[in-house]
Write a protein that holds these residues in place. Sequence first.
Motif: not given
Lengths: 507, 507
Positions: B44-45, A32-33, A251-252, A25-26, B51-52, B26, B42, A28-29, A35, B55, A56, B32-33, A291, A21-22, A254
């Motif tokens: 819903g994120g 995002l970076l 969940s998000d 989540a990393l 969680e991000q 990190l 959005p 996903e982070a 994106w 983590a 990361l 940034l997050l 996750l 799960r962790r 982009r």
Amino acid sequence: MSDDFGAMSVTAYRRLAGRFRRWSALREAAFLLQWDSEVMMPAGGASARSEQNAALELAGHGLLAAPEIDDLLTAAEADRTGLDNWENANLAEMRRLQIHATALDADLVAALSKASSACTDAWHRVKVSGSFTDLRPVFAEVVHLNRLAAQAKAEEFGCLPFEALMDQWEPGARIAEIDHLFDDYAAFAPDFIAEVKEHQAHQAPAITTAGPFDRDRQKALGERIMAGLGFDFRHGRLDTSLHPFSTETPSDVRITTGYQDDDFLLTSLPGILHETGHALYEQNLPHAWRLQPVGRSRGMSLHESQSLLIENQLYRHPAFCRYLSPLANQTFPGHEAAFEPANIHRLLTRINPSARRFEADEVTYPLHVILRYRLERALIDGQLTVADLPGAWNDGIRDLLGVEVRHDGEGCLQDIHWYTVYWGYFPCYAVGAMIAAQLFDAASRALPDLEQAIAVGDFTGLRSWLTQHIHSEGASRPMAEMLRDASDQALNPAFFRRHLRRQYLST
Amino acid sequence: MSDDFGAMSVTAYRRLAGRFRRWSALREAAFLLQWDSEVMMPAGGASARSEQNAALELAGHGLLAAPEIDDLLTAAEADRTGLDNWENANLAEMRRLQIHATALDADLVAALSKASSACTDAWHRVKVSGSFTDLRPVFAEVVHLNRLAAQAKAEEFGCLPFEALMDQWEPGARIAEIDHLFDDYAAFAPDFIAEVKEHQAHQAPAITTAGPFDRDRQKALGERIMAGLGFDFRHGRLDTSLHPFSTETPSDVRITTGYQDDDFLLTSLPGILHETGHALYEQNLPHAWRLQPVGRSRGMSLHESQSLLIENQLYRHPAFCRYLSPLANQTFPGHEAAFEPANIHRLLTRINPSARRFEADEVTYPLHVILRYRLERALIDGQLTVADLPGAWNDGIRDLLGVEVRHDGEGCLQDIHWYTVYWGYFPCYAVGAMIAAQLFDAASRALPDLEQAIAVGDFTGLRSWLTQHIHSEGASRPMAEMLRDASDQALNPAFFRRHLRRQYLST
């Protein structure tokens, strides 16, 4: 005894689920970076962003490669009786990810990371106007290290070296099957392309229009179609970047596209539709397994199939052109002749063999992929030297597409994949196109009114069918099994050929 | 022997620098997050983002709390002869951060994290219309755990418990000094406020205007002023959020403001100016020490001083109003009377005691901070029970500001700080205002033409002076030392009082 083992196994599984799960989540982070880098980041942020990405990645790798994970996996695998089917599939995915993370020794990981970074930087410097010779030494090092990595992973997985690279994107991919699919298409394509060219030469030429088309209106039109397709804007957004892409963040999600003032039918809109296909997959993955590895998509071939189904099977469908026509007229009045449904369809199905993959149409695109697949296998297997790559590339484009490559920028330098970490990825694009055709055929049989529904912009049936048969399955079963259950047969390239004949020859 | 130690020490230092580089990267990713959550994400994120964040925090904590770091710090500290001044300061900062990361045992860390999350969620539910009673139990747990945390850290640092909490934001902050500064201001303010009210009652009322002011034009005006102040758009950007904020990411500083259609002088613009002050600090930190603790700002009081210097000392300066007047007229024609320099100054210096910190003017703002500081100390020291907080808050607002609090939403529920992790932060805001006044006074003495330069929009002298005396120093020296060198004396609240008298009474 078995009970005790079962309890131990369940405990180990629970702890693994927490770790993964962790890790997820990393991941996903990191998406995002990435994106942000393409959409929002000012140019001066690039080098700091590289440091963030590296930190990361190291953090994620540290989680997976910890010796404790191996112990927990071994304990959980010792007795699976306490785990249900999804948990077992999750455990198998965890092990696969852990092997990818630990198969290489630390020195090789460090060398690969360093060489890949240097090569990516060098590629960005030479890609437009440079020559392949400029990055030959650094690229040779990348090929050498990926060959070592492929061998090390192949030993762990008990597969061929190139299969181990493909496994990073398409779990369980096998060369024999890819060869079968690609040889079939390479045999079919030349005559078919000639036939389509001949057919289109006898058609009235498509009426073109150069706008200008306001970009905000293009975007609004795209968002309207996205909403109709079921894209959930509470869990995602549409932005602008040079090349379209999407993130694997259910969940998000982009997604992006690029805009030109003189066109939207062949540029911003197919980009939006393609990425919406990816996004629908992500947004409809099973919520209960977010996750967790089993909650992810079942590989990148299937992922590409979802984007290509929306972009090629749906968007270029004559019924979709009937739906799009009034929307285009409302959004951009004054181009009625160009926006006739039949004319839109003609615009969207023009064939145009080119040396550049990014410009390729639906028919020639797989040939670009087949060439790359053959060349990268040959590089990894040692059948092709780095020095011989540009020549082999140019020969291949001539053989497969009948086009001359004028310089490396439109030859072997055009794609970033090998110059960074996307080794073994290319096959997914063409396999995805074939899966898309087979799934759309199955959906059409399951939904007798599909064509009429598309023509009025009702995509709920198609979306539900895809969610039921693909999206909601996550990574709980092998892709081949999901495809067989959804379409009543194994992956069969005939569906794609039939789709192309119908689309390009109306037969 | 000493040579050997020196070499070992240097090796240990180098390894520490590598670890802290990853840790800092990190931390930048986390900023940034956070920015994305407020600006792009959005709705819903949100839960995936939590969680991000968690983590990332765990990954960062893992790096700092690894036993190896303690060993390396001990080795590096054993002989500092091989290290220069900056490296020594870096080592001291590393140790401070490591103590904060390791002073609490794992159970307390977990309990604090869980209680804070629950409390933040509860606060978001009740903040607008709820009553403090609704979150008393969960808040009581937060206070209890922060008290334990303060005690544990105080033992490690050899300071008072509340000082250990302040140290998280303002290294080395001491209660005796804060009390001295705040008691001085609390004694000064009531008579001064009465005098200003009396003075303003006899002035012609400021001419107001309600626009409408196009938001894109407000933004363009803000960006023009940012560029003039030296904000580097290659390394940062301006976006929109509910409340203004900025990120501590020197290579790519994201700042935000909020917009209203009927005003920009008191809303979007001061937000932009404030955050630009923060951004100039970040962007001009020493480049050679990026991603090292010593390359960061020297605490949040100094950081707030940089934002308040730009927002209050500069933006509300009569000379700045002369510069702004023609810009405002060009951007929004038709409001010439309101945009007269003297009228702008009058608008920007209206005093308005309120129960809400967010609405407070420059004079009453420190009183809000002083109340919070006194109450949070009392909570941590056990002098104030959670049950008594709302009453103590309302009494304090009445005593200090002469205003009645009508409900907890405009009372002790208005700030998120205590309901999440910002314990010990509040003092920085008011100390920052005092430092800002002292630094602006010093800059004015060093730059005799400063006022004329401001009036024509030439901020290069001021920016260079700030960079030379503050920004470029990073965290290499104690804040008090930097302030003394820049202004020839220790922190002295008289500068702030003098500034206010000049600004509000023209004396």
